[in-house]
Motif scaffolding. Sequence first.
Motif, PDB file in Angstrom:
ATOM      1  N   VAL A   1       0.844  -1.187   0.000  1.00 14.73           N
ATOM      2  CA  VAL A   1       0.000   0.000   0.000  1.00 14.73           C
ATOM      3  C   VAL A   1       0.880   1.239   0.000  1.00 14.73           C
ATOM      4  N   GLN A   2       0.630   2.093  -0.954  1.00 16.86           N
ATOM      5  CA  GLN A   2       1.384   3.341  -1.022  1.00 16.86           C
ATOM      6  C   GLN A   2       0.457   4.495  -1.347  1.00 16.86           C
ATOM      7  N   LEU A   3       0.751   5.635  -0.748  1.00 15.39           N
ATOM      8  CA  LEU A   3       0.015   6.859  -1.022  1.00 15.39           C
ATOM      9  C   LEU A   3       1.022   7.961  -1.312  1.00 15.39           C
ATOM     10  N   GLN A   4       0.681   8.809  -2.240  1.00  7.42           N
ATOM     11  CA  GLN A   4       1.565   9.914  -2.562  1.00  7.42           C
ATOM     12  C   GLN A   4       0.739  11.160  -2.810  1.00  7.42           C
ATOM     13  N   ALA A   5       0.955  12.161  -1.984  1.00 14.40           N
ATOM     14  CA  ALA A   5       0.277  13.436  -2.187  1.00 14.40           C
ATOM     15  C   ALA A   5       1.131  14.344  -3.054  1.00 14.40           C
ATOM     16  N   SER A   6       0.481  15.133  -3.886  1.00 11.44           N
ATOM     17  CA  SER A   6       1.193  16.061  -4.754  1.00 11.44           C
ATOM     18  C   SER A   6       0.297  17.260  -5.050  1.00 11.44           C
ATOM     19  N   SER A  22      -2.386   9.907  -4.893  1.00 12.32           N
ATOM     20  CA  SER A  22      -2.362   8.723  -5.735  1.00 12.32           C
ATOM     21  C   SER A  22      -2.162   7.497  -4.865  1.00 12.32           C
ATOM     22  N   ALA A  23      -3.023   6.510  -5.022  1.00 10.23           N
ATOM     23  CA  ALA A  23      -2.974   5.308  -4.210  1.00 10.23           C
ATOM     24  C   ALA A  23      -2.584   4.100  -5.046  1.00 10.23           C
ATOM     25  N   ALA A  91       0.769  24.938   5.238  1.00 12.04           N
ATOM     26  CA  ALA A  91       1.012  23.691   5.970  1.00 12.04           C
ATOM     27  C   ALA A  91       1.490  22.624   5.000  1.00 12.04           C
ATOM     28  N   VAL A  92       1.965  21.523   5.567  1.00 15.87           N
ATOM     29  CA  VAL A  92       2.190  20.322   4.784  1.00 15.87           C
ATOM     30  C   VAL A  92       0.899  19.510   4.823  1.00 15.87           C
ATOM     31  N   TYR A  93       0.391  19.163   3.670  1.00 14.80           N
ATOM     32  CA  TYR A  93      -0.858  18.424   3.556  1.00 14.80           C
ATOM     33  C   TYR A  93      -0.561  16.953   3.257  1.00 14.80           C
ATOM     34  N   PHE A  94      -1.236  16.075   3.979  1.00 15.35           N
ATOM     35  CA  PHE A  94      -1.052  14.637   3.862  1.00 15.35           C
ATOM     36  C   PHE A  94      -2.361  13.951   3.486  1.00 15.35           C
ATOM     37  N   ASP A 108      -7.109   6.179  13.532  1.00 17.75           N
ATOM     38  CA  ASP A 108      -8.039   5.517  12.618  1.00 17.75           C
ATOM     39  C   ASP A 108      -7.487   5.367  11.211  1.00 17.75           C
ATOM     40  N   TYR A 109      -6.305   5.897  10.965  1.00 21.64           N
ATOM     41  CA  TYR A 109      -5.718   5.869   9.635  1.00 21.64           C
ATOM     42  C   TYR A 109      -4.470   4.997   9.644  1.00 21.64           C
ATOM     43  N   ASP A 110      -4.418   4.063   8.697  1.00 18.02           N
ATOM     44  CA  ASP A 110      -3.382   3.035   8.706  1.00 18.02           C
ATOM     45  C   ASP A 110      -2.141   3.409   7.905  1.00 18.02           C
ATOM     46  N   PHE A 111      -2.353   3.961   6.740  1.00 12.13           N
ATOM     47  CA  PHE A 111      -1.231   4.233   5.855  1.00 12.13           C
ATOM     48  C   PHE A 111      -1.239   5.709   5.480  1.00 12.13           C
ATOM     49  N   TRP A 112      -0.047   6.276   5.494  1.00 13.74           N
ATOM     50  CA  TRP A 112       0.111   7.696   5.227  1.00 13.74           C
ATOM     51  C   TRP A 112       1.068   7.909   4.073  1.00 13.74           C
ATOM     52  N   GLY A 113       0.767   8.877   3.264  1.00 12.14           N
ATOM     53  CA  GLY A 113       1.688   9.268   2.219  1.00 12.14           C
ATOM     54  C   GLY A 113       2.589  10.391   2.701  1.00 12.14           C
ATOM     55  N   GLN A 114       3.622  10.653   1.931  1.00 20.45           N
ATOM     56  CA  GLN A 114       4.444  11.822   2.200  1.00 20.45           C
ATOM     57  C   GLN A 114       3.636  13.066   1.853  1.00 20.45           C
TER      58      GLN A 114
END
Length: 122
Positions: A1-6, A22-23, A91-94, A108-114
């Motif tokens: 599982v990967q997440l990437q914020a942009s 993007s997940a 701010a930095v948004y995740f 409550d959140y398992d996986f976080w993106g940069q």
Amino acid sequence: VQLQASGGGLVQPGGSLRLSCSASGFTLDYYGIGWFRQIPGKEREGVACINGQDGSTVYADFVKGRFIVSKDDARSESYLQLNSLKPEDTAVYFCATGLCNRWFRLIDYDFWGQGTLVTVSS
């Protein structure tokens, strides 16, 4: 599982930005996506989230109709449209996957993106 914020960047007060998350490794039609932000020196706070199964949305009170969260299941992407930006939105948004509700508990959140940095300044 990967997440990437942009999609972050520098924008003038009153301007807009569209952030993308993007997940990979899972589908957005089941898991919820939450958007959080962290202002320097402060704790991470919830901004908005969208439920995976029914697409219902929840917003933090401070959003006050300025931001819109959405998702595209086919693209496995979530979006956070930021409008009427203020300097205090800097701010930095995740993005993260987990349980979408009005409490925005980090647990409550398992996986976080940069994160992606949003700077609102003239």
